[in-house]
Design a protein around this motif. Structure first.
Motif, PDB file in Angstrom:
ATOM      1  N   GLU A   7      29.698   7.433   9.233  1.00 35.52           N
ATOM      2  CA  GLU A   7      28.743   7.121  10.299  1.00 35.52           C
ATOM      3  C   GLU A   7      27.951   5.860   9.961  1.00 35.52           C
ATOM      4  O   GLU A   7      27.783   4.968  10.810  1.00 35.52           O
ATOM      5  CB  GLU A   7      27.785   8.293  10.509  1.00 35.52           C
ATOM      6  CG  GLU A   7      26.722   8.034  11.549  1.00 35.52           C
ATOM      7  CD  GLU A   7      25.707   9.159  11.635  1.00 35.52           C
ATOM      8  OE1 GLU A   7      24.573   8.870  12.046  1.00 35.52           O
ATOM      9  OE2 GLU A   7      26.041  10.314  11.294  1.00 35.52           O
ATOM     10  N   LYS A   8      27.489   5.748   8.722  1.00 37.15           N
ATOM     11  CA  LYS A   8      26.721   4.573   8.306  1.00 37.15           C
ATOM     12  C   LYS A   8      27.587   3.310   8.314  1.00 37.15           C
ATOM     13  O   LYS A   8      27.121   2.234   8.683  1.00 37.15           O
ATOM     14  CB  LYS A   8      26.109   4.778   6.915  1.00 37.15           C
ATOM     15  CG  LYS A   8      25.062   5.863   6.862  1.00 37.15           C
ATOM     16  CD  LYS A   8      23.886   5.530   7.730  1.00 37.15           C
ATOM     17  CE  LYS A   8      22.839   6.616   7.684  1.00 37.15           C
ATOM     18  NZ  LYS A   8      21.792   6.438   8.678  1.00 37.15           N
ATOM     19  N   TYR A  13      30.184   2.807  10.287  1.00 37.80           N
ATOM     20  CA  TYR A  13      30.396   2.479  11.695  1.00 37.80           C
ATOM     21  C   TYR A  13      29.209   1.700  12.256  1.00 37.80           C
ATOM     22  O   TYR A  13      29.378   0.662  12.910  1.00 37.80           O
ATOM     23  CB  TYR A  13      30.631   3.760  12.511  1.00 37.80           C
ATOM     24  CG  TYR A  13      30.748   3.490  13.978  1.00 37.80           C
ATOM     25  CD1 TYR A  13      31.924   3.004  14.531  1.00 37.80           C
ATOM     26  CD2 TYR A  13      29.668   3.708  14.838  1.00 37.80           C
ATOM     27  CE1 TYR A  13      32.035   2.729  15.876  1.00 37.80           C
ATOM     28  CE2 TYR A  13      29.768   3.440  16.188  1.00 37.80           C
ATOM     29  CZ  TYR A  13      30.947   2.956  16.703  1.00 37.80           C
ATOM     30  OH  TYR A  13      31.041   2.689  18.041  1.00 37.80           O
ATOM     31  N   VAL A  14      28.009   2.164  11.972  1.00 40.46           N
ATOM     32  CA  VAL A  14      26.805   1.493  12.466  1.00 40.46           C
ATOM     33  C   VAL A  14      26.708   0.086  11.878  1.00 40.46           C
ATOM     34  O   VAL A  14      26.422  -0.884  12.593  1.00 40.46           O
ATOM     35  CB  VAL A  14      25.546   2.326  12.132  1.00 40.46           C
ATOM     36  CG1 VAL A  14      24.273   1.541  12.391  1.00 40.46           C
ATOM     37  CG2 VAL A  14      25.547   3.633  12.913  1.00 40.46           C
ATOM     38  N   ARG A  35      29.479  -2.179  13.425  1.00 44.17           N
ATOM     39  CA  ARG A  35      29.183  -2.446  14.839  1.00 44.17           C
ATOM     40  C   ARG A  35      28.074  -3.498  14.947  1.00 44.17           C
ATOM     41  O   ARG A  35      28.167  -4.435  15.743  1.00 44.17           O
ATOM     42  CB  ARG A  35      28.776  -1.164  15.556  1.00 44.17           C
ATOM     43  CG  ARG A  35      28.569  -1.375  17.058  1.00 44.17           C
ATOM     44  CD  ARG A  35      28.123  -0.131  17.753  1.00 44.17           C
ATOM     45  NE  ARG A  35      26.803   0.213  17.256  1.00 44.17           N
ATOM     46  CZ  ARG A  35      26.280   1.424  17.286  1.00 44.17           C
ATOM     47  NH1 ARG A  35      26.984   2.438  17.769  1.00 44.17           N
ATOM     48  NH2 ARG A  35      25.073   1.651  16.837  1.00 44.17           N
ATOM     49  N   ARG A  36      27.068  -3.370  14.118  1.00 48.09           N
ATOM     50  CA  ARG A  36      25.967  -4.338  14.117  1.00 48.09           C
ATOM     51  C   ARG A  36      26.479  -5.727  13.731  1.00 48.09           C
ATOM     52  O   ARG A  36      26.121  -6.728  14.347  1.00 48.09           O
ATOM     53  CB  ARG A  36      24.866  -3.893  13.140  1.00 48.09           C
ATOM     54  CG  ARG A  36      23.623  -4.733  13.220  1.00 48.09           C
ATOM     55  CD  ARG A  36      22.525  -4.260  12.291  1.00 48.09           C
ATOM     56  NE  ARG A  36      22.320  -2.824  12.371  1.00 48.09           N
ATOM     57  CZ  ARG A  36      22.243  -2.025  11.305  1.00 48.09           C
ATOM     58  NH1 ARG A  36      22.366  -2.510  10.087  1.00 48.09           N
ATOM     59  NH2 ARG A  36      22.026  -0.738  11.459  1.00 48.09           N
TER      60      ARG A  36
END
Length: 145
Positions: free
Chosen positions: A130-131, A133-134, A137-138
Motif C-alpha cells: 500500500e505504501k 503504491y501511494v 502514484r505520487r
C-alpha cells in the motif's frame, strides 16, 4: 497502470537490500517533501527481508523514513531484475510484477519507529505494498506535471 523504466549500469550485487540504499531511480528528483501530518514520514524504519525459507538468508536494512524504505524495496526488485536480465540496457516493469515479487518473498516486513510510544510498530507485506503504491502514484503524478 504505472510503468517504470529502469536503466541498468554495472554488475549484479551480492546484497540487493543494501545496494538498494545506494542507488536511485532516475525520477527521484520528483519525490515530495515529507508531510508533517504523517507520523510515519520521517520515522526510522527497519526493513526485514527473508528471500527464501532458509533462515540464513535473512537480512535487514534501516532507513531514515518510510518513503526511503519503500524506495529500498523497489530497488531490491530492480536489482533482482538486473540479475535476471544482465544484458538488457533498460528494464520495464509493471507495479503488479513488483507486488508479485513481494508476495514471493518468504518474509518481508518493516518496523516503523513511533515517537509517541517510543516503540517500533511492525507492518506486513500488504501494508508495504500500500505504501509503495501511494509513493509511486505520487511520483507518477509529479512527473506528469
Amino acid at each position: 497502470m504505472t510503468y517504470l523504466v529502469i536503466y541498468t549500469s554495472g554488475s549484479a550485487v551480492n546484497s540487493p537490500v543494501f545496494q538498494a540504499q545506494k542507488t536511485r531511480r532516475r525520477f527521484d528528483k520528483t519525490l515530495t517533501k515529507p508531510s508533517p501530518n504523517n507520523i510515519y514520514t520521517m520515522s526510522h524504519t527497519i526493513l526485514l527481508v527473508q528471500p527464501t525459507k532458509r533462515p540464513e538468508g535473512r537480512t535487514y536494512a534501516d532507513y531514515e523514513s518510510v518513503n526511503e524504505c519503500m524506495e529500498g524495496v523497489c530497488k531490491m526488485y530492480e536489482e533482482h531484475l538486473k540479475r535476471m536480465n544482465p544484458n538488457s540496457p533498460s528494464i520495464t516493469y509493471d507495479i503488479s510484477q513488483l507486488f508479485d515479487f513481494i508476495d514471493d518473498l518468504a518474509d518481508l516486513s518493516c518496523l516503523v519507529y513511533r515517537a509517541d510510544t517510543q516503540t517500533y510498530q511492525p507492518n506486513n507485506k500488504d501494508w508495504i505494498k500500500e505504501k509503495i503504491y501511494v509513493l509511486l502514484r505520487r511520483q507518477a503524478q509529479q512527473a506528469a506535471n
